[in-house]
Design a protein around this motif. Structure first.
Motif, short mmCIF file in Angstrom:
data_model
loop_
_atom_site.label_atom_id
_atom_site.label_comp_id
_atom_site.label_asym_id
_atom_site.label_seq_id
_atom_site.Cartn_x
_atom_site.Cartn_y
_atom_site.Cartn_z
N GLY A 146 8.66 67.49 -53.89
CA GLY A 146 10.02 67.94 -53.61
C GLY A 146 11.11 67.14 -54.28
N LEU A 147 10.73 66.22 -55.18
CA LEU A 147 11.73 65.40 -55.86
C LEU A 147 11.99 66.00 -57.24
N TYR A 148 13.15 66.63 -57.40
CA TYR A 148 13.48 67.26 -58.68
C TYR A 148 13.57 66.19 -59.76
N LYS A 149 13.14 66.53 -60.97
CA LYS A 149 13.13 65.56 -62.06
C LYS A 149 14.56 65.24 -62.49
N ALA A 150 14.96 64.01 -62.30
CA ALA A 150 16.33 63.57 -62.61
C ALA A 150 16.29 62.17 -63.20
N PRO A 151 17.34 61.77 -63.91
CA PRO A 151 17.36 60.43 -64.50
C PRO A 151 17.70 59.32 -63.51
N VAL A 152 18.29 59.69 -62.37
CA VAL A 152 18.70 58.67 -61.38
C VAL A 152 18.36 59.15 -59.98
N TYR A 153 17.82 58.22 -59.19
CA TYR A 153 17.60 58.49 -57.77
C TYR A 153 18.23 57.39 -56.95
N MET A 154 18.85 57.78 -55.85
CA MET A 154 19.38 56.82 -54.89
C MET A 154 18.67 57.02 -53.56
N PHE A 155 18.03 55.98 -53.07
CA PHE A 155 17.31 56.01 -51.81
C PHE A 155 18.18 55.32 -50.77
N ILE A 156 18.50 56.03 -49.70
CA ILE A 156 19.43 55.50 -48.70
C ILE A 156 18.72 55.36 -47.36
N ALA A 157 18.77 54.17 -46.81
CA ALA A 157 18.16 53.89 -45.51
C ALA A 157 19.24 53.55 -44.50
N ALA A 158 19.03 53.97 -43.27
CA ALA A 158 19.97 53.69 -42.18
C ALA A 158 19.43 52.56 -41.31
#
Length: 204
Positions: free
Chosen positions: A102-114
């Motif tokens: 489900g992760l679309y192919k992109a040049p940048v990913y930001m992973f955000i945790a609470a």
């Protein structure tokens, strides 16, 4: 992409570059109020979730500005009860796209945790992500908020461990960012979801 973005980009970039995400005092006597209003409204109304990206990296300078706008979002007691891990090298981004469902192919990913100890931290994450998405769009960079890959990542602890979130933080959102390779149409919204209510009645 030019058809969708270019009519508003001159106004938007003027507002973003001149004002960045600085304090109100620093913004005085810069961009005219009318232009600022147009830029904000056009940016919000034209932004779409993007699922296809061209193979072009985003400069670190641009990412820094987008992140600055993100962390300037409102948050509870200004404690910023979240952590963000940014993956912007193409090799690592490609590895993630291949290994997470489900992760679309992109040049940048930001992973955000609470932060789990604060019960409103996920609201802070939502405000942070919206600022990131809108500021990215002002630079012609598309984005999408992803939840399904979060579930996929939880089943792959070896990757989650590499992200290095602090103890007591739980991944709850992933953002994909990149220059768009599609121009999706706006989907209909139901204005009836919003209603004005009166809780007191004036006595005449």
């Amino acid at each position: 992409m030019k058809k969708l973005i270019m009519p508003v980009m001159a106004i938007i970039l003027a507002a973003v570059d001149v004002q960045s995400c600085t304090s109100p005092a620093e913004k005085e006597n810069t961009t005219p109020v009318v232009n600022q209003t147009e830029a904000v409204i056009n940016n919000i109304m034209s932004r779409r979730s993007i699922r296809k990206y061209i193979e072009q990296p985003i400069s670190r300078d641009t990412l820094d500005k987008i992140i600055e706008c993100g962390i300037n979002a409102p948050n509870g007691k200004n404690e910023q009860n979240y952590e963000v891990k940014v993956v912007d090298d193409l090799e690592s981004a490609g590895y993630l796209a291949e290994n997470l469902d489900g992760l679309y192919k992109a040049p940048v990913y930001m992973f955000i945790a609470a932060k789990n100890s604060y019960d409103m931290s996920r609201i802070d994450v939502g405000l942070l992500s919206e600022n990131i998405c809108l500021s990215a769009w002002a630079y012609g960079i598309g984005s999408i908020n992803l939840g399904m890959p979060v579930r996929s990542l939880k089943e792959k602890p070896e990757i989650l461990k590499k992200l290095g979130f602090s103890e007591g933080h739980e991944l709850c959102l992933i953002l994909a960012l990149g220059y768009p390779d599609e121009t999706p149409e706006a989907k209909p919204r139901n204005a009836e979801r919003v209603q004005f209510v009166t809780l007191t009645q004036k006595v005449h």
